[in-house]
Design a protein around this motif. Structure first.
Motif, short mmCIF file in Angstrom:
data_model
loop_
_atom_site.label_atom_id
_atom_site.label_comp_id
_atom_site.label_asym_id
_atom_site.label_seq_id
_atom_site.Cartn_x
_atom_site.Cartn_y
_atom_site.Cartn_z
N ARG A 81 0.83 -1.21 0.00
CA ARG A 81 0.00 0.00 0.00
C ARG A 81 0.87 1.26 0.00
O ARG A 81 0.38 2.35 -0.24
N LEU A 82 2.13 1.10 0.30
CA LEU A 82 3.07 2.21 0.35
C LEU A 82 4.11 1.97 -0.74
O LEU A 82 4.81 0.97 -0.72
N SER A 83 4.18 2.87 -1.69
CA SER A 83 5.12 2.71 -2.80
C SER A 83 6.54 3.10 -2.37
O SER A 83 6.74 3.72 -1.31
N ASP A 86 6.59 6.75 -1.93
CA ASP A 86 6.02 7.12 -0.64
C ASP A 86 7.03 6.91 0.49
O ASP A 86 7.21 7.76 1.36
N THR A 96 4.41 12.00 1.04
CA THR A 96 3.40 12.15 0.00
C THR A 96 2.02 12.10 0.65
O THR A 96 1.88 11.71 1.82
N ALA A 97 1.00 12.47 -0.11
CA ALA A 97 -0.37 12.41 0.41
C ALA A 97 -0.73 10.99 0.82
O ALA A 97 -1.37 10.79 1.86
N ASN A 98 -0.30 10.00 0.03
CA ASN A 98 -0.60 8.61 0.37
C ASN A 98 0.10 8.19 1.66
O ASN A 98 -0.50 7.55 2.52
N LYS A 101 -1.66 9.76 4.60
CA LYS A 101 -2.95 9.10 4.83
C LYS A 101 -2.75 7.78 5.58
O LYS A 101 -3.45 7.50 6.55
N ILE A 102 -1.79 6.98 5.13
CA ILE A 102 -1.53 5.69 5.76
C ILE A 102 -1.08 5.87 7.21
O ILE A 102 -1.56 5.19 8.11
#
Length: 106
Positions: A81-83, A86, A96-98, A101-102
């Protein structure tokens, strides 16, 4: 790779190959993720990387924030879920926004 002792306090960006290896190891090696989360939280406390702002963002007090942060971080890495982008953004201190959020529990 010395994963258990280097994340996240090493403040080094990973290559795509290293990141894939980390993801694979987190999924396949029983107990590794728990060990990394514990080590990560210990290192964050030792290096004074816990702030009241960080604690508020993960919804915990300063004592529990590191464990929650590390748990969300490495669970997301293992679940893909985390690149890599990220993850490396966190190492640079500019999530990052992702990633944000996580780490906030989303």
């Amino acid at each position: 790779m010395g994963l258990a002792v280097t994340f996240p306090a090493a403040a080094q960006e990973l290559t795509a190959k290293q990141y894939k290896e980390v993801q694979r190891n987190l999924r396949k090696k029983s107990g590794l993720i728990d060990s990394i989360i514990s080590n990560c939280a210990t290192q964050m406390h030792a290096r004074g990387r816990i702030s009241s702002e960080m604690a508020a963002s993960v919804g915990a007090d300063e004592k529990g924030a590191a464990r929650i942060y590390c748990s969300r971080l490495f669970t997301a890495v293992a679940a893909e879920r985390l690149s890599l982008k990220d993850f490396n953004s966190l190492e640079r201190g500019k999530p990052t926004a992702n990633a944000d959020k996580i780490l906030r529990g989303g």
